[in-house]
Every structure is written in C-alpha cells, then in structure tokens.
Motif scaffolding. Structure first.
Motif, PDB file in Angstrom:
ATOM      1  N   SER A  29      -0.274   3.285   3.495  1.00 12.78           N
ATOM      2  CA  SER A  29      -0.081   1.856   3.262  1.00 12.78           C
ATOM      3  C   SER A  29      -1.180   1.036   3.922  1.00 12.78           C
ATOM      4  O   SER A  29      -1.553  -0.022   3.449  1.00 12.78           O
ATOM      5  N   THR A  72      -0.845  -2.556   2.188  1.00 11.53           N
ATOM      6  CA  THR A  72       0.112  -2.887   1.138  1.00 11.53           C
ATOM      7  C   THR A  72       1.471  -3.209   1.749  1.00 11.53           C
ATOM      8  O   THR A  72       2.486  -3.109   1.085  1.00 11.53           O
ATOM      9  N   ILE A  73       1.472  -3.565   3.052  1.00 12.54           N
ATOM     10  CA  ILE A  73       2.692  -3.987   3.732  1.00 12.54           C
ATOM     11  C   ILE A  73       2.633  -5.501   3.878  1.00 12.54           C
ATOM     12  O   ILE A  73       1.612  -6.043   4.308  1.00 12.54           O
ATOM     13  N   GLU A 118       3.679   2.995  -1.627  1.00  7.22           N
ATOM     14  CA  GLU A 118       3.241   2.571  -0.299  1.00  7.22           C
ATOM     15  C   GLU A 118       3.382   1.062  -0.096  1.00  7.22           C
ATOM     16  O   GLU A 118       2.912   0.527   0.880  1.00  7.22           O
ATOM     17  N   LYS A 119       4.070   0.374  -1.039  1.00  3.06           N
ATOM     18  CA  LYS A 119       4.211  -1.079  -0.899  1.00  3.06           C
ATOM     19  C   LYS A 119       5.516  -1.429  -0.186  1.00  3.06           C
ATOM     20  O   LYS A 119       6.568  -0.884  -0.499  1.00  3.06           O
TER      21      LYS A 119
END
Lengths: 247, 150
Positions: A191, A198-199, B132-133
């Motif tokens: 991520s 993408t967090i 992965e979001k």
C-alpha cells in the motif's frame, strides 16, 4: 584495552538514549494507537477490522527491519570483530522474533474476518513464517555458542556460526518484500511505496505514528539489552579476577 | 588462504571483508537462480487466463483466483454461482456454503476446487482477497460518484 574504549563511549551515549527513545516511543505509540483504534474512520470494505493494521504493519516492519539489523551487526562482527557488533546482533534478535510473532498472530486474526481464513500457505505468509524460524534458529545457535564460551562474552572469533546463519537468512528479506509482486498471493500488494500511498490520509497518519513509535520503543529495548549484556560481561570479568586473586 | 599473493598482502580484516562480499555475491546469485526456477510453482492460485491456456485435468485440486465478475453472482439457497474474471477470460464457479463478508461483485476472490469432466469449476473453499486500498466509507462513496473507483 583500546577495544573497550568504544563500548565505554557507547555506554555513555546509550545511558541517555535508552530512556529518551523508550519514553518518546511510548508517547508516540499511545497517540498513534489512540487515533488508530478510536479516532480514525473504519474502512469502506473491511469496516472496523482494519484497525488491526495499526499493530500488524509496525510489527511486520520491525520483524524485517530487525532481521536486517541482526544481519548487518553479524557482518560487522565477522569482518571487523568488533565486540559491540555481536552484542548488538544478540540484543536485536529476540525483539525482532517477538515482533515477527506479533505480526503472524495479528495477521492471522485479521485474515479470518477479511479473507475468511486464519492461515494459507501463500508466498507472503510462508516467507514470514520462515523469518520466525530464522530468528529462532539464530537464537538457538547464538545461545549454544555463548554457552560454549565464544560469542559476546569471549573471543568473537570462536563463534561464527550464528553470524553466518544470520547472513544467509538475508536472502529471505527480498522474498518477503517482493512475494506479493512475484507470485499470485492471497495477501494484497504494497500500500505504501516510496512515491505514493493507497491508504487514505485519515488512516495513514495513525499508521505512521504507531510505526514511528514502535520503532523508537524497539530501539530503546535493544539499547537496554545491549547495556545489560555489557554489564554481564563486566561482572563476569570481575568475578574471574577476584577468583584468580583469591586462588 | 591459498589465494593470489595480492589477496595475502591485504590486512586480515580486509581479507575477511573481501571473503564476505564474495560469499554474499555467490549466495545472491544462487538465490536468484533458485527463485527463477521456482517460478510459477510458488504461486498461490491461477488466474482464469492461466487455466484456459493450460487446462488442468478434471478432478485435480487447484486454486483459481481473480475478480468476481459484476452481475454474475446468483444465490440459490446455500448455492452460489459466479464467474471469476481477470478481465481477459472468465471461468464459471459454483460453491455451496457461506461466502466471506468481503465476497462481493468486483472484488478479488480465491477459490479452491476442481474442474468437472464437463468443464465447470466446483469450489470447496472461497476466500476473499482485498486490494491495497484503504479509505473511509464516505471517501469511497464520493469516489464512486465521480467514477474513479469501480
């Protein structure tokens, strides 16, 4: 005697750094976990179970980072025979092993509600389990060598096995990192990369805080263990001198 | 230390450094070779394109993974029918049992099961894969409105 000049300087610095790292680490971790567990939003897919991330990701980072530290210190102890290096490697290893176990347990508890399983033998999970076994193997070998009189207390040249094992195990680190890219895995891809995340920022902030806080605590605990190991070496040497004087 | 005279003239710690670098280079090369040989066998699941390119024999247990095709999910009692797609090919799957909470259309899924002689895939296990979001529901909602997600 010049070999002990550096440990003395290390002890002076470590005496200040140990409480500093530990206390700041506990404070930062507390803030990060409080935001993560209570004041951050749930995930759009996973709901509340996403909060396991704020412990799981720091544990995974310290598991791999700690192993890299063990390997680096082992390389220094093999090449330069610096007594602090083998003490550092032995001080880091159990802490890294503990965080590896935390990573595996929290990951397993996270896997059940999200994936529908506690465990699968995919490349990421398996390579992380191998990392735990590498830590345990390293610890067993290092303890055996220390008991035989080599290692941190005696002549480091006598005890190379644990250091060599640590270096060979480094192969596993890129496998852990890239397992999710080289192979199809149940575990999702990264991520956070160097350039992007993408967090969502509302979740990234507590994650980075707990990541930093756990890392500071890790550093503080390692320094504590190194100081304790040096103190043990000193008291053993004093005991031997006294025994010789009264013999 | 039967190496070249140049090596022997190095100080002992530099000899050890050279040996360490050499050993790590050999170790890295051996690992790279081993990993390139492991290749596909370390993969946890096959994508629909993989199984259509090299069809596994009927009755052999395999894992099939991909996205749950939108509009393909049909529930009939405990039976769930859906299609797994990798956006190139798709495979029809039937599964009897409770699907995980994260099982939904457009999301990743890994199924364990076997192809029947008729070419249908019957799953024993369905695992949900997530990407992965990570984001709050309201952010996901507004992204859906502007069409950036899904």
């Amino acid at each position: 005697m010049h070999r002990f000049a550096n440990p003395a300087r290390f002890l002076r610095i470590a005496r200040v750094l140990t409480p500093l790292l530990t206390l700041v680490g506990v404070a930062v971790t507390a803030v990060g976990l409080w935001i993560g567990l209570f004041a951050s939003p749930p995930d759009y897919q996973q709901g509340e179970s996403v909060r396991i991330m704020y412990v799981h990701v720091p544990a995974a980072w310290l598991a791999s980072g700690g192993y890299f530290g063990v390997a680096l210190a082992s390389a220094v102890s093999l090449v330069w025979r610096h007594p602090l290096a083998s003490i550092a490697a032995r001080a880091i290893a159990p802490v890294g092993a503990l965080f590896t176990a935390i990573c595996l347990v929290t990951g397993s508890l996270w896997g059940k509600p999200t994936w529908g399983t506690y465990w699968v033998w995919d490349a990421r999970l398996t390579s992380m389990l191998v990392l735990l076994f590498l830590y345990l193997g390293y610890l067993a070998l290092a303890n055996a060598e220390d008991e035989r009189g080599g290692g941190s207390g005696g002549d480091p040249g006598q005890a190379k096995g644990a250091a060599i094992l640590a270096l060979v195990g480094v192969v596993n680190l890129p496998i852990i990192k890239f397992s999710v890219e080289w192979w199809h895995t149940l575990h999702q891809g990264p991520s956070i990369t160097l350039t992007k995340s993408t967090i969502d920022p509302a979740m990234l902030l507590p994650l980075l805080l707990s990541l930093g806080g756990f890392t500071l605590i890790f550093g503080g605990v390692v320094l504590m263990r190194m100081r304790a190991a040096l103190a043990r070496t000193r008291s053993a040497a004093r005991g031997r001198r006294l025994a010789e004087a009264y013999a | 230390m039967t190496a070249r005279p140049g090596f022997k003239r190095l100080r002992p710690k530099h000899q050890r450094l050279v040996l360490l670098v050499a050993a790590l280079t050999v170790l890295g090369g051996a690992s790279a070779l081993a990993l390139s040989t492991i290749g596909d066998t370390a993969t946890y699941f096959y994508a629909p394109s993989d199984v259509l390119a090299r069809a596994p024999e009927a009755g052999r247990a395999i894992r099939l993974g991909g996205l749950v095709e939108r509009g393909s999910v049909v529930h009939a009692g405990a039976l769930t029918r859906f299609r797994v797609t990798d956006n190139a090919h798709e495979v029809a799957v039937t599964y009897t049992g409770i699907v995980p909470d994260l099982f939904r259309e457009g999301q990743g899924v890994i199924t364990e099961g076997r192809f029947t002689a008729g070419g249908a895939f019957v799953a024993d296990t369905v695992l949900a894969k997530h990407d992965e979001k990570y984001m709050p529901p309201e952010v996901a909602g507004s992204l859906h409105k502007v069409g950036r997600v899904g």
